[in-house]
Structure formats: structure tokens, C-alpha cells
Design a protein around this motif. Structure first.
Motif, PDB file in Angstrom:
ATOM      1  N   ARG A  87      11.285  -6.918  11.158  1.00  0.00           N
ATOM      2  CA  ARG A  87      10.405  -7.652  12.069  1.00  0.00           C
ATOM      3  C   ARG A  87       8.974  -7.148  12.038  1.00  0.00           C
ATOM      4  O   ARG A  87       8.035  -7.891  12.281  1.00  0.00           O
ATOM      5  CB  ARG A  87      10.948  -7.560  13.495  1.00  0.00           C
ATOM      6  N   GLY A  88       8.796  -5.877  11.750  1.00  0.00           N
ATOM      7  CA  GLY A  88       7.446  -5.333  11.705  1.00  0.00           C
ATOM      8  C   GLY A  88       7.470  -3.837  11.483  1.00  0.00           C
ATOM      9  O   GLY A  88       8.514  -3.187  11.608  1.00  0.00           O
ATOM     10  N   PRO A  89       6.319  -3.262  11.165  1.00  0.00           N
ATOM     11  CA  PRO A  89       6.247  -1.821  10.875  1.00  0.00           C
ATOM     12  C   PRO A  89       6.779  -0.933  12.001  1.00  0.00           C
ATOM     13  O   PRO A  89       7.493   0.034  11.747  1.00  0.00           O
ATOM     14  CB  PRO A  89       4.752  -1.601  10.645  1.00  0.00           C
ATOM     15  N   GLN A  90       6.446  -1.261  13.239  1.00  0.00           N
ATOM     16  CA  GLN A  90       6.872  -0.390  14.327  1.00  0.00           C
ATOM     17  C   GLN A  90       8.348  -0.545  14.670  1.00  0.00           C
ATOM     18  O   GLN A  90       8.925   0.326  15.328  1.00  0.00           O
ATOM     19  CB  GLN A  90       5.989  -0.616  15.553  1.00  0.00           C
ATOM     20  N   SER A  91       8.970  -1.622  14.210  1.00  0.00           N
ATOM     21  CA  SER A  91      10.422  -1.727  14.361  1.00  0.00           C
ATOM     22  C   SER A  91      11.120  -0.710  13.478  1.00  0.00           C
ATOM     23  O   SER A  91      12.198  -0.223  13.790  1.00  0.00           O
ATOM     24  CB  SER A  91      10.892  -3.141  13.993  1.00  0.00           C
ATOM     25  N   MET A  92      10.497  -0.393  12.351  1.00  0.00           N
ATOM     26  CA  MET A  92      11.041   0.635  11.466  1.00  0.00           C
ATOM     27  C   MET A  92      10.610   2.021  11.901  1.00  0.00           C
ATOM     28  O   MET A  92      11.414   2.956  11.929  1.00  0.00           O
ATOM     29  CB  MET A  92      10.585   0.397  10.022  1.00  0.00           C
ATOM     30  N   TRP A  93       9.327   2.147  12.226  1.00  0.00           N
ATOM     31  CA  TRP A  93       8.750   3.463  12.533  1.00  0.00           C
ATOM     32  C   TRP A  93       7.790   3.305  13.720  1.00  0.00           C
ATOM     33  O   TRP A  93       6.632   2.933  13.541  1.00  0.00           O
ATOM     34  CB  TRP A  93       8.023   4.006  11.302  1.00  0.00           C
ATOM     35  N   PRO A  94       8.239   3.576  14.920  1.00  0.00           N
ATOM     36  CA  PRO A  94       7.431   3.347  16.124  1.00  0.00           C
ATOM     37  C   PRO A  94       6.107   4.098  16.133  1.00  0.00           C
ATOM     38  O   PRO A  94       5.154   3.676  16.805  1.00  0.00           O
ATOM     39  CB  PRO A  94       8.352   3.819  17.262  1.00  0.00           C
ATOM     40  N   GLU A  95       6.021   5.215  15.392  1.00  0.00           N
ATOM     41  CA  GLU A  95       4.783   6.002  15.393  1.00  0.00           C
ATOM     42  C   GLU A  95       3.690   5.405  14.513  1.00  0.00           C
ATOM     43  O   GLU A  95       2.539   5.873  14.534  1.00  0.00           O
ATOM     44  CB  GLU A  95       5.075   7.430  14.921  1.00  0.00           C
ATOM     45  N   ALA A  96       4.016   4.394  13.739  1.00  0.00           N
ATOM     46  CA  ALA A  96       3.012   3.798  12.844  1.00  0.00           C
ATOM     47  C   ALA A  96       1.877   3.175  13.646  1.00  0.00           C
ATOM     48  O   ALA A  96       2.092   2.532  14.675  1.00  0.00           O
ATOM     49  CB  ALA A  96       3.662   2.742  11.957  1.00  0.00           C
ATOM     50  N   ARG A  97       0.646   3.377  13.154  1.00  0.00           N
ATOM     51  CA  ARG A  97      -0.526   2.787  13.803  1.00  0.00           C
ATOM     52  C   ARG A  97      -1.282   1.845  12.865  1.00  0.00           C
ATOM     53  O   ARG A  97      -2.003   0.966  13.319  1.00  0.00           O
ATOM     54  CB  ARG A  97      -1.481   3.900  14.285  1.00  0.00           C
ATOM     55  N   SER A  98      -1.123   2.042  11.566  1.00  0.00           N
ATOM     56  CA  SER A  98      -1.825   1.196  10.596  1.00  0.00           C
ATOM     57  C   SER A  98      -0.941   0.959   9.379  1.00  0.00           C
ATOM     58  O   SER A  98      -0.089   1.789   9.041  1.00  0.00           O
ATOM     59  CB  SER A  98      -3.129   1.849  10.125  1.00  0.00           C
ATOM     60  N   VAL A  99      -1.179  -0.169   8.740  1.00  0.00           N
ATOM     61  CA  VAL A  99      -0.559  -0.470   7.452  1.00  0.00           C
ATOM     62  C   VAL A  99      -1.670  -0.559   6.411  1.00  0.00           C
ATOM     63  O   VAL A  99      -2.652  -1.286   6.602  1.00  0.00           O
ATOM     64  CB  VAL A  99       0.207  -1.797   7.493  1.00  0.00           C
ATOM     65  N   ILE A 100      -1.521   0.194   5.342  1.00  0.00           N
ATOM     66  CA  ILE A 100      -2.443   0.103   4.210  1.00  0.00           C
ATOM     67  C   ILE A 100      -1.732  -0.723   3.141  1.00  0.00           C
ATOM     68  O   ILE A 100      -0.729  -0.287   2.573  1.00  0.00           O
ATOM     69  CB  ILE A 100      -2.812   1.491   3.662  1.00  0.00           C
ATOM     70  N   ALA A 101      -2.207  -1.918   2.900  1.00  0.00           N
ATOM     71  CA  ALA A 101      -1.598  -2.806   1.905  1.00  0.00           C
ATOM     72  C   ALA A 101      -2.360  -2.672   0.590  1.00  0.00           C
ATOM     73  O   ALA A 101      -3.598  -2.688   0.572  1.00  0.00           O
ATOM     74  CB  ALA A 101      -1.639  -4.254   2.386  1.00  0.00           C
ATOM     75  N   LEU A 102      -1.627  -2.540  -0.505  1.00  0.00           N
ATOM     76  CA  LEU A 102      -2.257  -2.303  -1.809  1.00  0.00           C
ATOM     77  C   LEU A 102      -1.664  -3.220  -2.864  1.00  0.00           C
ATOM     78  O   LEU A 102      -0.490  -3.579  -2.821  1.00  0.00           O
ATOM     79  CB  LEU A 102      -2.069  -0.845  -2.230  1.00  0.00           C
ATOM     80  N   GLY A 103      -2.511  -3.608  -3.818  1.00  0.00           N
ATOM     81  CA  GLY A 103      -2.066  -4.456  -4.908  1.00  0.00           C
ATOM     82  C   GLY A 103      -2.486  -3.899  -6.250  1.00  0.00           C
ATOM     83  O   GLY A 103      -3.568  -3.322  -6.388  1.00  0.00           O
TER      84      GLY A 103
END
Length: 365
Positions: A64-80
Motif C-alpha cells: 500500500r505504501g512505504p510506511q506500511s512496510m517501514w513506518p520510520e520511512a520519511r522519504s522515497v528516493i526513486a532512481l532510474g
């Protein structure tokens, strides 16, 4: 108290380091779960569009989202990382004696290349954050194998948008991006999500050989040749065998016809993704002769190895049955007694197809 100026400076330097390592795109998104994104995932699962990919449903609550996996997450760095081809991915469509392998699988396994690059960038970030006075940074890196929705996260981070073929599209790199993500507890300022620039174009929908798109932005994986040749276990349904043509691993059609690819530069890709000569235009006769040992040797270091010899030969037999090449009758017949029941059944189908075609083209007495 977190110093926003320090974090902004770190963000700028991080983008530069990512480019130096080989990433062509980077963006930042909030780590909060997105209810709309979760609802779209649940709708897709409820429709059964995931087919035999049970893991999609088994860990849906984590996706469902980053914090559903890891509640401590504050940012997502997306890379290509670009894997734009220098050759036409559709060039072998009229070469039935050869097999078509998806562009992404013609070089080294992208899981290994991206994971190594992401870990290198993550180490840099931890060291630089500490030097900047931000303390001990915690983070997690992901490449495709974890319950992470890389494509919508990439769109949220502004590195592209999810096109009507459901893959990420970049203004600079077209449809040819491998995606990775780093979750971190550093509260980076998010970038703006990317606007959808598909417009009125439906090229990807029209190109699909198996009508795998119930509508724009919706994919029924059960009908997708990439899914059928890679994820589907057992016999491939009869209705899809002829449309598969000579595609034996993946399908590039919906990606290859995207008009945004005209901006993609093959030179921008990681050199590890350069195609191996033996995988650009392999002869079906050679592939059909592979036993398990030879299969593993040929595809060592390739993502193709993970589907195993039996599923791979099943795909090659369908391509042989579609080829119209009488020279393949012998290699196909040799597989009629294969220990794998699916391989043997597919060999019978392929032999019947080749025999029927031979009768059609035989001159009248």
C-alpha cells in the motif's frame, strides 16, 4: 531540530553522486501511504489481473505504501537507469527461424546491477549525512523483488509518469528505464509528481498482440506475453500461442511503439546492459537443443535463468510451431518424449502446427 538547508544541500549532492554512479533519473517523494494508490492496487487484485503472481496478493497490505512496510520511512528516493536499445526491438518480427528476447533480458541481470549501484549510493548517503551533522541515517534499498510499487513511486517522485501501458515513461528516456528505490528516514523535500503526457495516443494499446489492456492504464497480466512467457507456470492457453509469434521471453511491443522513445539515447544506458551477441538473434533450432546444463551455462548471469529450462523450452516450442519452418520439425520431434509433461504437450502442438502448414503449402499433384 532538522536543518532544512543542510538537507537541501545533501539532496543536491546526492543527485550528482547518483548520476556519477550511472543513474539517469532521480526524484524524491513522500513516504506516506497513498490511499488512492492502494485502492488501485486492490481493484487490480480483485479483478484477478495478477494471475499466478500470488505474492502480489499475499503482501498487498505492505504494498500500500512505504510506511506500511517501514513506518520510520520519511522519504522515497526513486532512481532510474536507462537500458534504451540501439537496435529496433521489433526487427525480428519477420524472422520466424529466430527467437525474440525482450531487450531488458539481452544483457546482464538488472537486479544485480541496480542493487549494487543502489547500495553504493546508500553508503555514500549514510557517510555524507553523518558528515553533515544529521546523525545516523537509516535506509533500505529495493529493486523489483520486494513489495514496493516502483512505478507509481517513480511517478510521484517526478521521474516520469505511468503510461497507458502501465509502465513508467520518461520525457528523456522513453519507456526504457530500470527502476530502483531507497527508503530513508531523512525528510527530503519532495519533488513534484510528473504530469501525464500520453495525451490522445493509444499506440501501446493497439500494438498488444493479445489484447492485454482492458482499457488505458489497466493491464490484465493473464493476457500479457511477458507474463505468459516468464511468470505463467504450466501449459500456455491455446488462445495465446499463435499471437506469441516468435517471442520466447518477454515482449517489447507496447514499449517499443511509444513515441516518447524518440528522445531515448542508447548511449546513456549502463554498459552492463549491452546485449550479449548470442541473445540478440538466437536461432530456435539451437535453443530447442538445450538440456538443463546447457541452459544454465548459456544464461548464467541472465534474468532468463530464473524461469528454468522447462518453461524456456515450452516458450521456444510455441515459437517453433508458429515459425512455418520445416527445418524445425526434427528439433521439435526430439522433445515429444521430454520428461516434463508441459514440454511434451507443447511439442505435440508445435509439430501439429508445422505439419498442418506443410500440408497447406504442398503443391497439388
Amino acid at each position: 531540530m532538522v536543518n532544512a538547508e543542510v538537507i537541501d544541500g545533501l539532496k543536491t549532492r546526492l543527485a550528482g553522486e547518483a548520476a556519477r554512479i550511472g543513474f539517469v533519473s532521480i526524484g524524491f517523494a513522500p513516504a506516506q501511504d497513498d490511499p488512492a494508490r492502494a485502492a488501485r492496487l486492490q481493484e487490480w487484485l480483485t479483478a484477478g489481473f495478477h494471475g499466478q503472481m500470488e505474492w502480489m496478493e499475499a503482501r498487498a497490505e505492505v504494498r500500500r505504501g512505504p510506511q506500511s512496510m517501514w513506518p520510520e520511512a520519511r522519504s522515497v528516493i526513486a532512481l532510474g537507469m536507462s537500458y534504451a536499445p540501439s537496435h529496433d526491438p521489433l526487427a525480428l518480427a519477420e524472422a520466424p527461424e529466430h527467437a525474440r528476447i525482450s531487450v531488458y533480458a539481452q544483457g546482464a541481470d538488472y537486479h544485480d546491477i541496480l542493487k549494487k549501484a543502489l547500495k553504493r549510493l546508500a553508503r555514500w548517503l549514510v557517510e555524507e549525512a553523518a558528515a553533515a551533522g544529521l546523525g545516523e541515517t537509516r535506509l533500505k534499498v529495493f529493486v523489483d523483488t520486494a513489495p514496493v510499487m516502483e512505478k507509481p513511486l517513480g511517478a510521484a517522485a517526478g521521474i516520469g509518469w505511468q503510461g497507458k501501458h502501465t509502465n513508467l515513461v520518461s520525457r528523456d528516456h522513453g519507456s526504457w528505464l530500470f527502476l530502483g528505490a531507497i527508503y530513508t528516514d531523512i525528510p527530503f523535500a519532495p519533488d513534484q509528481p510528473h504530469d501525464d503526457r500520453c495525451g490522445s495516443c493509444h499506440a501501446c494499446q493497439e500494438a498488444c498482440p493479445t489484447d492485454a489492456f482492458p482499457g488505458p492504464y489497466r493491464l490484465d497480466a493473464r493476457r500479457c506475453i511477458s507474463y505468459l512467457t516468464i511468470e505463467h507456470k504450466g501449459a500456455i492457453p491455446l488462445e495465446f500461442r499463435k499471437p506469441m509469434g516468435n517471442r520466447i521471453y518477454g515482449c517489447d511491443d507496447c514499449l517499443a511503439v511509444c513515441p516518447w522513445n524518440k528522445f531515448a539515447q542508447g548511449a546513456a544506458r549502463n554498459k552492463a546492459f549491452l546485449p550479449r551477441a548470442e541473445l540478440v538473434s538466437p536461432r530456435l533450432a539451437d535453443l530447442l537443443a538445450l538440456d538443463d546444463k546447457a541452459f544454465r551455462e548459456l544464461f548464467s548471469g541472465s534474468p532468463i535463468k530464473r524461469i528454468g529450462r522447462d518453461r524456456f523450452i515450452r516458450n521456444c516450442l510455441i515459437a517453433a510451431g508458429n515459425s512455418g519452418q520445416s527445418s524445425l520439425i526434427g528439433p521439435v520431434r526430439a522433445l515429444l518424449a521430454d520428461p516434463d509433461a508441459v514440454v511434451a504437450e507443447t511439442a505435440r502442438w508445435a509439430l501439429d502446427e508445422l505439419a498442418a502448414l506443410a500440408l497447406e503449402v504442398r503443391p497439388s499433384p
